[in-house]
Design a protein around this motif. Sequence first.
Motif, PDB file in Angstrom:
ATOM      1  N   SER A   6       0.824  -1.202   0.000  1.00  0.00           N
ATOM      2  CA  SER A   6       0.000   0.000   0.000  1.00  0.00           C
ATOM      3  C   SER A   6       0.848   1.236   0.000  1.00  0.00           C
ATOM      4  CB  SER A   6      -0.938  -0.024   1.218  1.00  0.00           C
ATOM      5  OG  SER A   6      -1.766  -1.170   1.179  1.00  0.00           O
ATOM      6  N   ASP A   7       1.919   1.226   0.780  1.00  0.00           N
ATOM      7  CA  ASP A   7       2.821   2.377   0.812  1.00  0.00           C
ATOM      8  C   ASP A   7       3.462   2.589  -0.553  1.00  0.00           C
ATOM      9  OD1 ASP A   7       2.226   2.753   3.439  1.00  0.00           O
ATOM     10  OD2 ASP A   7       3.994   1.681   4.210  1.00  0.00           O
ATOM     11  N   ASP A   8       3.861   1.496  -1.220  1.00  0.00           N
ATOM     12  CA  ASP A   8       4.470   1.628  -2.540  1.00  0.00           C
ATOM     13  C   ASP A   8       3.484   2.198  -3.546  1.00  0.00           C
ATOM     14  OD1 ASP A   8       6.799   0.617  -1.531  1.00  0.00           O
ATOM     15  OD2 ASP A   8       6.401  -1.458  -2.192  1.00  0.00           O
ATOM     16  N   GLU A   9       2.217   1.764  -3.446  1.00  0.00           N
ATOM     17  CA  GLU A   9       1.219   2.287  -4.360  1.00  0.00           C
ATOM     18  C   GLU A   9       0.970   3.773  -4.138  1.00  0.00           C
ATOM     19  OE1 GLU A   9      -2.285  -0.004  -4.012  1.00  0.00           O
ATOM     20  OE2 GLU A   9      -1.475  -1.768  -5.054  1.00  0.00           O
ATOM     21  N   ARG A  10       0.872   4.149  -2.856  1.00  0.00           N
ATOM     22  CA  ARG A  10       0.656   5.573  -2.568  1.00  0.00           C
ATOM     23  C   ARG A  10       1.838   6.400  -3.054  1.00  0.00           C
ATOM     24  NH1 ARG A  10      -1.785   3.560   2.288  1.00  0.00           N
ATOM     25  NH2 ARG A  10       0.217   3.741   3.391  1.00  0.00           N
ATOM     26  N   MET A  11       3.050   5.880  -2.881  1.00  0.00           N
ATOM     27  CA  MET A  11       4.230   6.611  -3.347  1.00  0.00           C
ATOM     28  C   MET A  11       4.220   6.738  -4.864  1.00  0.00           C
ATOM     29  SD  MET A  11       6.899   8.254  -2.460  1.00  0.00           S
ATOM     30  CE  MET A  11       7.052   7.781  -0.735  1.00  0.00           C
ATOM     31  N   ALA A  12       3.808   5.674  -5.557  1.00  0.00           N
ATOM     32  CA  ALA A  12       3.749   5.720  -7.020  1.00  0.00           C
ATOM     33  C   ALA A  12       2.723   6.744  -7.492  1.00  0.00           C
ATOM     34  CB  ALA A  12       3.419   4.336  -7.570  1.00  0.00           C
ATOM     35  N   VAL A  13       1.581   6.817  -6.782  1.00  0.00           N
ATOM     36  CA  VAL A  13       0.558   7.804  -7.145  1.00  0.00           C
ATOM     37  C   VAL A  13       1.077   9.217  -6.929  1.00  0.00           C
ATOM     38  CG1 VAL A  13      -1.728   8.678  -6.534  1.00  0.00           C
ATOM     39  CG2 VAL A  13      -1.340   6.210  -6.731  1.00  0.00           C
ATOM     40  N   ARG A  14       1.789   9.412  -5.813  1.00  0.00           N
ATOM     41  CA  ARG A  14       2.310  10.744  -5.528  1.00  0.00           C
ATOM     42  C   ARG A  14       3.330  11.184  -6.583  1.00  0.00           C
ATOM     43  NH1 ARG A  14       3.598  10.127   0.975  1.00  0.00           N
ATOM     44  NH2 ARG A  14       1.423  10.053   1.700  1.00  0.00           N
ATOM     45  N   ARG A  15       4.106  10.248  -7.076  1.00  0.00           N
ATOM     46  CA  ARG A  15       5.147  10.599  -8.036  1.00  0.00           C
ATOM     47  C   ARG A  15       4.626  10.655  -9.467  1.00  0.00           C
ATOM     48  NH1 ARG A  15      10.307   6.978  -5.806  1.00  0.00           N
ATOM     49  NH2 ARG A  15      10.587   8.147  -3.850  1.00  0.00           N
ATOM     50  N   ALA A  16       3.424  10.157  -9.701  1.00  0.00           N
ATOM     51  CA  ALA A  16       2.894  10.135 -11.066  1.00  0.00           C
ATOM     52  C   ALA A  16       2.711  11.544 -11.605  1.00  0.00           C
ATOM     53  CB  ALA A  16       1.566   9.377 -11.095  1.00  0.00           C
ATOM     54  N   GLY A  17       2.176  12.457 -10.791  1.00  0.00           N
ATOM     55  CA  GLY A  17       1.951  13.835 -11.238  1.00  0.00           C
ATOM     56  C   GLY A  17       3.245  14.538 -11.594  1.00  0.00           C
ATOM     57  N   PRO A  18       4.248  14.596 -10.683  1.00  0.00           N
ATOM     58  CA  PRO A  18       5.512  15.238 -11.046  1.00  0.00           C
ATOM     59  C   PRO A  18       6.184  14.612 -12.258  1.00  0.00           C
ATOM     60  CG  PRO A  18       5.379  14.927  -8.668  1.00  0.00           C
ATOM     61  CD  PRO A  18       4.206  14.230  -9.256  1.00  0.00           C
ATOM     62  N   VAL A  19       6.120  13.278 -12.366  1.00  0.00           N
ATOM     63  CA  VAL A  19       6.743  12.620 -13.512  1.00  0.00           C
ATOM     64  C   VAL A  19       6.035  13.007 -14.806  1.00  0.00           C
ATOM     65  CG1 VAL A  19       7.168  10.386 -14.606  1.00  0.00           C
ATOM     66  CG2 VAL A  19       7.653  10.691 -12.166  1.00  0.00           C
ATOM     67  N   ALA A  20       4.705  13.098 -14.760  1.00  0.00           N
ATOM     68  CA  ALA A  20       3.947  13.472 -15.956  1.00  0.00           C
ATOM     69  C   ALA A  20       4.283  14.893 -16.388  1.00  0.00           C
ATOM     70  CB  ALA A  20       2.448  13.329 -15.685  1.00  0.00           C
ATOM     71  N   VAL A  21       4.377  15.822 -15.414  1.00  0.00           N
ATOM     72  CA  VAL A  21       4.720  17.211 -15.756  1.00  0.00           C
ATOM     73  C   VAL A  21       6.109  17.284 -16.364  1.00  0.00           C
ATOM     74  CG1 VAL A  21       5.157  19.491 -14.780  1.00  0.00           C
ATOM     75  CG2 VAL A  21       3.175  18.168 -14.013  1.00  0.00           C
ATOM     76  N   LEU A  22       7.054  16.583 -15.766  1.00  0.00           N
ATOM     77  CA  LEU A  22       8.420  16.600 -16.291  1.00  0.00           C
ATOM     78  C   LEU A  22       8.472  15.995 -17.700  1.00  0.00           C
ATOM     79  CD1 LEU A  22      11.427  17.102 -15.907  1.00  0.00           C
ATOM     80  CD2 LEU A  22      11.592  14.897 -14.738  1.00  0.00           C
ATOM     81  N   THR A  23       7.720  14.915 -17.910  1.00  0.00           N
ATOM     82  CA  THR A  23       7.699  14.286 -19.236  1.00  0.00           C
ATOM     83  C   THR A  23       7.112  15.228 -20.281  1.00  0.00           C
ATOM     84  OG1 THR A  23       7.448  12.110 -18.197  1.00  0.00           O
ATOM     85  CG2 THR A  23       6.865  12.301 -20.533  1.00  0.00           C
ATOM     86  N   LEU A  24       6.007  15.904 -19.929  1.00  0.00           N
ATOM     87  CA  LEU A  24       5.393  16.850 -20.856  1.00  0.00           C
ATOM     88  C   LEU A  24       6.352  17.990 -21.190  1.00  0.00           C
ATOM     89  CD1 LEU A  24       2.916  17.838 -22.420  1.00  0.00           C
ATOM     90  CD2 LEU A  24       2.130  18.961 -20.315  1.00  0.00           C
ATOM     91  N   THR A  25       7.063  18.488 -20.183  1.00  0.00           N
ATOM     92  CA  THR A  25       8.027  19.564 -20.421  1.00  0.00           C
ATOM     93  C   THR A  25       9.132  19.107 -21.359  1.00  0.00           C
ATOM     94  OG1 THR A  25       7.592  20.470 -18.217  1.00  0.00           O
ATOM     95  CG2 THR A  25       9.642  21.140 -19.295  1.00  0.00           C
ATOM     96  N   ALA A  26       9.636  17.909 -21.124  1.00  0.00           N
ATOM     97  CA  ALA A  26      10.705  17.397 -21.985  1.00  0.00           C
ATOM     98  C   ALA A  26      10.221  17.224 -23.424  1.00  0.00           C
ATOM     99  CB  ALA A  26      11.212  16.069 -21.435  1.00  0.00           C
ATOM    100  N   VAL A  27       8.978  16.738 -23.599  1.00  0.00           N
ATOM    101  CA  VAL A  27       8.434  16.556 -24.946  1.00  0.00           C
ATOM    102  C   VAL A  27       8.307  17.891 -25.654  1.00  0.00           C
ATOM    103  CG1 VAL A  27       6.371  15.868 -26.221  1.00  0.00           C
ATOM    104  CG2 VAL A  27       7.265  14.393 -24.407  1.00  0.00           C
ATOM    105  N   VAL A  28       7.819  18.906 -24.954  1.00  0.00           N
ATOM    106  CA  VAL A  28       7.658  20.234 -25.567  1.00  0.00           C
ATOM    107  C   VAL A  28       9.008  20.803 -25.978  1.00  0.00           C
ATOM    108  CG1 VAL A  28       6.943  22.607 -25.115  1.00  0.00           C
ATOM    109  CG2 VAL A  28       5.496  20.708 -24.388  1.00  0.00           C
TER     110      VAL A  28
END
Length: 667
Positions: A6-28
Motif C-alpha cells: 500500500s505504501d508503494d502504491e501511494r508513493m507511485a501515485v504521488r510521483r505520477a503527477g511530477p513525472v507526468a509534468v516533467l515528461t510533458l516539459t521534456a516533450v515540448v
Amino acid sequence: MGVPGSDDERMAVRRAGPVAVLTLTAVVVVAAWVSWFLGGLTFADAADDSYLLTNSAQALTFTTFGALVLAHRPGHRIGLLFVAYGACYTLSVACLGLLTDAVGLPEAWARAVELFGITAWIPAPVVCLPLIVQLFPDGRPLSRSWRPLAVATLAVLPFTPIPTLSVAAGPAGDGPTAEEPMLPVIVGEVAQRLIPVFAAVAALVLLASLGALVLRVRRSRGVPRQQLMWLLWAVGLFAALNAQRIVTTDGPVLFLLTLPLIPAAATVAILRHGLYDIELIVNRSLVYGVLTLGVVLAYLGIVAGLSALARDRLSAAPLIATAVVALAFAPARSAVQSLVDRVMYGQRRDPVAAAARVGLRLGAGLDGVLRAVCEALRLPYAAVASDGRLVATYGRSPRRRHTVSLEVADGPPADLLVGLRAGESRLSGADRRALELLAAPVGLALQAVRLSEQLGESRTRIVAAREEERRRLRRDLHDGLGTVLTAVTLKADAAHNLRHTDPERSARLLLDLRADLTAAIADIRRLVYNLRPPALDELGLLGALRQRAQDSWRHEHAGYVVTIDAPDDLPPLPAGVEVAAYRIATEAVTNALRHGGATACRVSLRADHAALHVEVSDNGSGGAGAWPHGVGLRSMHERAGELGGTLTAGPTDCGGRVHARLPLEQT
C-alpha cells in the motif's frame, strides 16, 4: 495486500503527477528544438538573442528540480513554484518552436504566438522567483506580518502582460506592408505609461523578498540556517556572474545558464541539506572566484602595460603575461585561501596566533578570555563549567556544543564549552586542535578567578575575625576588668569611710582590694598576651618557644617532651610572621597534647630567602583519616592565610604533622 505494498502504491501515485509534468516539459522542449533545426536554424542561432537555449535550460531544470521536490515532499510550495517557473519558460520555448519555417504559421498567427511567447516567461522572474525567496525553505512566510508581501507578489501577476501590450498595440512591420495593430492604440499608450510603474513595483517586491531572506537568515539556527546558506550561495554566485546584465540589462546571454543553480541548491537544501558541507562549498567558491577575477585582471593589465611600453612591437606580451600569472598563482591561492579562512573561521588554522590573541585578554578576566576565544575562532558561544555550575559565559548557547577539558592547578575539574557554528554537526579537526591550545590560557584565567574568589573569602574571614576579636576584647574589658575596677572603687571608698569607726573592717577591705587589683593585673596580662605574647618582644620567636616548652608544657603535662629544633641564626622576622609562627606552633603542640595521645613533639623552624617554614610533628596516633577542621585547625589555616601562606595538617606513619609556610616580606 500488506502495508508495504500500500505504501508503494501511494508513493507511485504521488510521483505520477511530477513525472507526468516533467515528461510533458521534456516533450515540448524536444519538439521545439526539432522544429528549430527543421526550419533551417542552427545551434548558434538558439544561443543568440532568440533565448531558445537559455529558456530551454530553465524550463527543464526548474521543472526537474520541482518534480524532484514534489516526489519526495508532496504539496511542498517551493516544489510547486519551481514547476510553475519551469511552465512559464516551457510555454515560451513552445512558442519559439512554432515560429520556425518548419511550421509556417500565417503572419497574424505568428505575431500572436510571438507576443504570447515573450509574455509567458515574465511571471517566472517577477512572481515565482520572489515567492521562492520569501517562502524558502519550509514553504511558509517568515511570520504573519510578512504575509501581505506574498499577497502583493501574487497581485502583480495580472499586470505581467503590461510590457508586451504596447507591442501588441503597435503596427507589425514597416512601410506599406505593415499590418494593423492587434489592440487599440490607446491600450498601447496606457501600457507604455504603466511600464515604469510596473518595473518599479517588481523591483520593490524583489528587494523586499531579499530583505525577508536576509532577516530569515539572521533569525535562523541549526538546520534552517544551513538550508538558507545553500540558497544564498546559489543567489550570490548567479548575481556575481551576471552582475553586468543585472546592472545594465545587457551582457552575455550564456551567463543566464547559471540561473538553474538556484533550484539545484534549493533542492539539495530541502532534500539533502546534510549531504555536503555548504561552508566548504562557499569557501572554495570565494577562493576561486577571487582568484579567477585576479588572474583575468592581472593578465589584461600585464598585456596592456607591455603593449603600451613596447608600442605594439613586443609580440610576446601574452606569453609573458601567462608566465607571470602561472608563477604567481600558487602563492596567490595560498594568500586568498588564508584570507577567506580567516573571514569565515577566524584563526583556527593558526592556533598560535589565536592563543596569543586570547593571552592578551587575560587581564580582562574570564569573560574577556571567552570573548576572545569566540572572536578568534568565529564561535557563537563559549563558557566555563566547574563543579556543576557555569562560572562564566559569552554569547547565546546553541543546542550543539563541544567540550574541552581544562587543566587547573587547584580546585575541582573544569571544562570549556563552545557552541557549534550554525549548520555544523561537529567541529573540524582544525577547530579541535585550536581549542586544545586555547585551553591553557582559559585554564589560567579560571585559576585567576578562583584565586580572586579565595582572596575575597579570606579578606571576609579576616574582617570577621578582627571584628570578633574586637567584640571579645570589649566583652573582656567590660565584663571582667571593668567589673573588677568598679568593685575596687567601691571597696576603696568603703575602706576610707571605715578607717576611724571600724579599723579592722577597713583593713580587711584593703586586703580584698589588693586581691582584686592583683586579679585585674592578671587579666590585663592575659589580654596583652592574647594580642601579642610579651615573650616575643623580650626573647624573640625562638626564645619564646623554648621558654614555653620549658615552663608551661613541662609543668602542665609531666612526661611530655617538646623539642625546639631551629638554627641560632634565624634572620630577623616581621612582627606578623613571628606572631603567626608562635600561635601556629603552640596551637599544634596543644592539639597533639590533648587529642593526639603523643608523648613527644618536635617543633622545627627553617627560613629561606622567601618564607619561614614551621613544622610540628609528634609521635601520637595521628588519626585514621584527614583531621576534622575544628576551631584550632581553622585558626591555624586563617593565620597562615592572612600572610598569604599555606598550611597542611594531617596524620603520617609516625604520628601527626603540621607544616606552615609563611612568606617573608621582601626588602
